[in-house]
Write a protein that holds these residues in place. Structure first.
Motif, PDB file in Angstrom:
ATOM      1  N   PRO A  58       0.890  -1.294   0.117  1.00 23.81           N
ATOM      2  CA  PRO A  58      -0.095   0.142   0.032  1.00 23.81           C
ATOM      3  C   PRO A  58       0.867   1.113  -0.160  1.00 23.81           C
ATOM      4  N   VAL A  59       0.226   2.371  -0.271  1.00 27.79           N
ATOM      5  CA  VAL A  59       1.303   3.658  -0.456  1.00 27.79           C
ATOM      6  C   VAL A  59       0.692   4.500   0.625  1.00 27.79           C
ATOM      7  N   CYS A  60       1.531   5.384   1.124  1.00 24.09           N
ATOM      8  CA  CYS A  60       1.364   6.385   2.133  1.00 24.09           C
ATOM      9  C   CYS A  60       1.906   7.754   1.712  1.00 24.09           C
ATOM     10  N   ILE A  61       0.898   8.484   1.579  1.00 25.52           N
ATOM     11  CA  ILE A  61       1.630   9.768   0.602  1.00 25.52           C
ATOM     12  C   ILE A  61       1.544  10.825   1.692  1.00 25.52           C
ATOM     13  N   THR A  62       2.864  11.514   1.747  1.00 24.63           N
ATOM     14  CA  THR A  62       3.138  12.746   2.445  1.00 24.63           C
ATOM     15  C   THR A  62       3.347  13.844   1.351  1.00 24.63           C
ATOM     16  N   ILE A  63       2.461  15.045   1.740  1.00 29.35           N
ATOM     17  CA  ILE A  63       2.750  16.380   1.062  1.00 29.35           C
ATOM     18  C   ILE A  63       3.543  17.152   1.937  1.00 29.35           C
ATOM     19  N   ASP A  64       4.574  17.554   1.190  1.00 29.13           N
ATOM     20  CA  ASP A  64       5.456  18.472   2.096  1.00 29.13           C
ATOM     21  C   ASP A  64       6.194  19.421   1.084  1.00 29.13           C
ATOM     22  N   GLU A  65       5.768  20.642   0.980  1.00 25.73           N
ATOM     23  CA  GLU A  65       6.242  21.662   0.016  1.00 25.73           C
ATOM     24  C   GLU A  65       7.539  21.914   0.180  1.00 25.73           C
ATOM     25  N   ASN A  66       8.345  21.706   1.512  1.00 28.37           N
ATOM     26  CA  ASN A  66       9.766  21.886   1.685  1.00 28.37           C
ATOM     27  C   ASN A  66      10.778  20.770   1.172  1.00 28.37           C
ATOM     28  N   ILE A  67      10.353  19.647   0.791  1.00 29.93           N
ATOM     29  CA  ILE A  67      11.079  18.587   0.219  1.00 29.93           C
ATOM     30  C   ILE A  67      11.703  18.968  -1.113  1.00 29.93           C
ATOM     31  N   LYS A 123       5.736  17.398  -3.202  1.00 29.86           N
ATOM     32  CA  LYS A 123       5.592  18.866  -2.950  1.00 29.86           C
ATOM     33  C   LYS A 123       3.955  19.162  -2.805  1.00 29.86           C
ATOM     34  N   GLU A 124       3.293  18.631  -3.504  1.00 27.75           N
ATOM     35  CA  GLU A 124       1.889  18.828  -3.705  1.00 27.75           C
ATOM     36  C   GLU A 124       0.978  17.523  -4.008  1.00 27.75           C
ATOM     37  N   GLN A 125      -0.184  17.767  -3.758  1.00 28.67           N
ATOM     38  CA  GLN A 125      -1.208  16.809  -4.027  1.00 28.67           C
ATOM     39  C   GLN A 125      -1.668  16.785  -5.414  1.00 28.67           C
ATOM     40  N   ASP A 126      -0.772  16.113  -6.276  1.00 27.34           N
ATOM     41  CA  ASP A 126      -1.204  16.124  -7.775  1.00 27.34           C
ATOM     42  C   ASP A 126      -0.927  14.488  -8.456  1.00 27.34           C
ATOM     43  N   ASP A 127      -1.767  13.945  -9.040  1.00 26.45           N
ATOM     44  CA  ASP A 127      -1.863  12.743  -9.253  1.00 26.45           C
ATOM     45  C   ASP A 127      -0.708  12.313 -10.395  1.00 26.45           C
ATOM     46  N   ARG A 150       2.181  14.006 -10.408  1.00 26.90           N
ATOM     47  CA  ARG A 150       3.313  14.109  -9.796  1.00 26.90           C
ATOM     48  C   ARG A 150       3.689  12.824  -9.000  1.00 26.90           C
ATOM     49  N   ILE A 151       2.605  12.271  -8.452  1.00 25.96           N
ATOM     50  CA  ILE A 151       2.905  11.058  -7.786  1.00 25.96           C
ATOM     51  C   ILE A 151       3.110   9.846  -8.761  1.00 25.96           C
ATOM     52  N   LYS A 152       2.511   9.978  -9.897  1.00 27.30           N
ATOM     53  CA  LYS A 152       2.801   8.911 -10.750  1.00 27.30           C
ATOM     54  C   LYS A 152       4.034   9.026 -11.208  1.00 27.30           C
ATOM     55  N   GLN A 153       4.657  10.195 -11.444  1.00 28.10           N
ATOM     56  CA  GLN A 153       5.983  10.255 -12.046  1.00 28.10           C
ATOM     57  C   GLN A 153       7.052   9.864 -11.018  1.00 28.10           C
ATOM     58  N   ALA A 154       6.611  10.361  -9.822  1.00 22.12           N
ATOM     59  CA  ALA A 154       7.741   9.824  -8.632  1.00 22.12           C
ATOM     60  C   ALA A 154       7.737   8.214  -8.587  1.00 22.12           C
ATOM     61  N   LEU A 155       6.565   7.724  -8.572  1.00 19.18           N
ATOM     62  CA  LEU A 155       6.682   6.167  -8.960  1.00 19.18           C
ATOM     63  C   LEU A 155       7.363   5.584  -9.833  1.00 19.18           C
ATOM     64  N   LYS A 156       7.247   6.294 -11.134  1.00 17.07           N
ATOM     65  CA  LYS A 156       7.821   5.884 -12.344  1.00 17.07           C
ATOM     66  C   LYS A 156       9.451   5.922 -12.169  1.00 17.07           C
ATOM     67  N   ARG A 157       9.938   7.185 -11.370  1.00 17.04           N
ATOM     68  CA  ARG A 157      11.260   7.221 -11.205  1.00 17.04           C
ATOM     69  C   ARG A 157      11.716   6.165 -10.145  1.00 17.04           C
ATOM     70  N   PHE A 158      10.971   5.805  -9.400  1.00 10.01           N
ATOM     71  CA  PHE A 158      11.266   4.978  -8.265  1.00 10.01           C
ATOM     72  C   PHE A 158      11.771   3.436  -8.847  1.00 10.01           C
ATOM     73  N   TYR A 159      10.450   3.096  -9.746  1.00 10.27           N
ATOM     74  CA  TYR A 159      10.645   1.927 -10.571  1.00 10.27           C
ATOM     75  C   TYR A 159      11.768   1.837 -11.437  1.00 10.27           C
ATOM     76  N   TYR A 160      12.255   2.948 -12.030  1.00  6.10           N
ATOM     77  CA  TYR A 160      13.334   2.934 -12.835  1.00  6.10           C
ATOM     78  C   TYR A 160      14.754   2.752 -12.372  1.00  6.10           C
ATOM     79  N   GLN A 161      14.773   3.595 -11.115  1.00  5.24           N
ATOM     80  CA  GLN A 161      16.137   3.268 -10.581  1.00  5.24           C
ATOM     81  C   GLN A 161      16.113   1.899  -9.883  1.00  5.24           C
ATOM     82  N   GLN A 162      15.047   1.439  -9.429  1.00  4.80           N
ATOM     83  CA  GLN A 162      15.230   0.179  -8.736  1.00  4.80           C
ATOM     84  C   GLN A 162      15.495  -0.977  -9.631  1.00  4.80           C
ATOM     85  N   CYS A 163      14.974  -0.686 -10.873  1.00  2.00           N
ATOM     86  CA  CYS A 163      14.927  -1.846 -12.001  1.00  2.00           C
ATOM     87  C   CYS A 163      16.702  -1.726 -12.318  1.00  2.00           C
TER      88      CYS A 163
END
Length: 241
Positions: free
Chosen positions: A95-104, A121-125, A127-140
């Motif tokens: 499951p995912v847990c989303i934290t919104i923090d404009e200071n990151i 940084k903000e609640q935006d679908d 942004r979240i999707k792109q963050a996930l994609k970067r995570f999978y790219y790097q992990q792969c």
């Protein structure tokens, strides 16, 4: 005599309904169709005790396979980018847990305490999707590079480059220049399946075609490669963000 019956069986606090068909055959078999319907085909005169034993000995497999097929045929469900939505990583669902923090400094995803923590940084679908994609790219990339080092001892040649791509038609490729490319979604698969794709592409450094020599080499390194491959065939529809 009626050749088939609709039956219900309860075991481990769970219930399955199934059709039992009596046929001229020597063995009993369990069959699950594309919609998760269960059918037992048994020799004429098979005792209820034998049928019960067959069901209970295969109970976990029946539950798993039936639920998988029912889920698959219920239709693809679009992901929602909110707390509690689940995504695959190394063959397991988190499951995912989303934290919104404009200071990151940068949106990112971390695997912590059996959850995928998404920091944006903000609640935006998007942004979240792109963050996930970067995570999978790097992990792969990290996973593939480590597994290539492990299997390098089987090969005289080494890959000249290793790339991660968004290719929607292949899990991996190897060209005549020994450049290996892997689909970023592989990070969602279990390690056994990642190893299959890695070995598959490394074997193409020796045999560019899928001839007998190629499959013999794959089988020599991974005797159970068919099982590893089957997970990808059966579960690729779930590997989405």
């Amino acid at each position: 005599m009626k050749k088939w019956w609709h039956m219900i069986h309860q075991y481990k606090s769970e219930i399955v309904d199934y059709n039992i068909i009596y046929k001229k055959r020597k063995t009993m078999g369990i069959y699950i169709d594309l919609y998760g319907h269960i059918e037992l085909r048994v020799p004429k005169g098979t005792s209820p005790e034998s049928i019960r034993h067959l069901l209970e000995s295969k109970w976990d497999w029946i539950q798993s396979k039936s639920n998988e097929l029912k889920e698959r045929t219920s239709g693809f469900k679009e992901k929602v980018y909110d707390d509690g939505e689940t995504f695959l990583y190394l063959g397991k669902t988190y499951p995912v847990c989303i934290t919104i923090d404009e200071n990151i400094k940068q949106d990112c995803v971390l695997l912590e305490e059996d959850k995928l923590h998404i920091y944006v940084k903000e609640q935006d679908d998007d942004r979240i999707k792109q963050a996930l994609k970067r995570f999978y790219y790097q992990q792969c990339k990290n996973l593939v590079e480590k597994r290539i080092k492990i299997y390098q001892s089987y090969f005289k040649m080494k890959p000249r480059s290793i790339r991660i791509s968004d290719n929607k038609s292949n899990w991996g490729t190897c060209d005549s220049k020994l450049q290996l490319t892997f689909n970023w979604k592989l990070a969602m698969a279990p390690m056994e399946s990642i190893d299959y794709v890695v070995v598959h592409e490394m074997c193409h450094m020796v045999h560019l075609n899928h001839d007998r020599s190629f499959w013999r080499l794959v089988g020599k390194i991974l005797p159970d490669y068919e099982q590893r491959k089957n997970w990808l065939n059966q579960s690729s529809w779930k590997m989405v963000i």
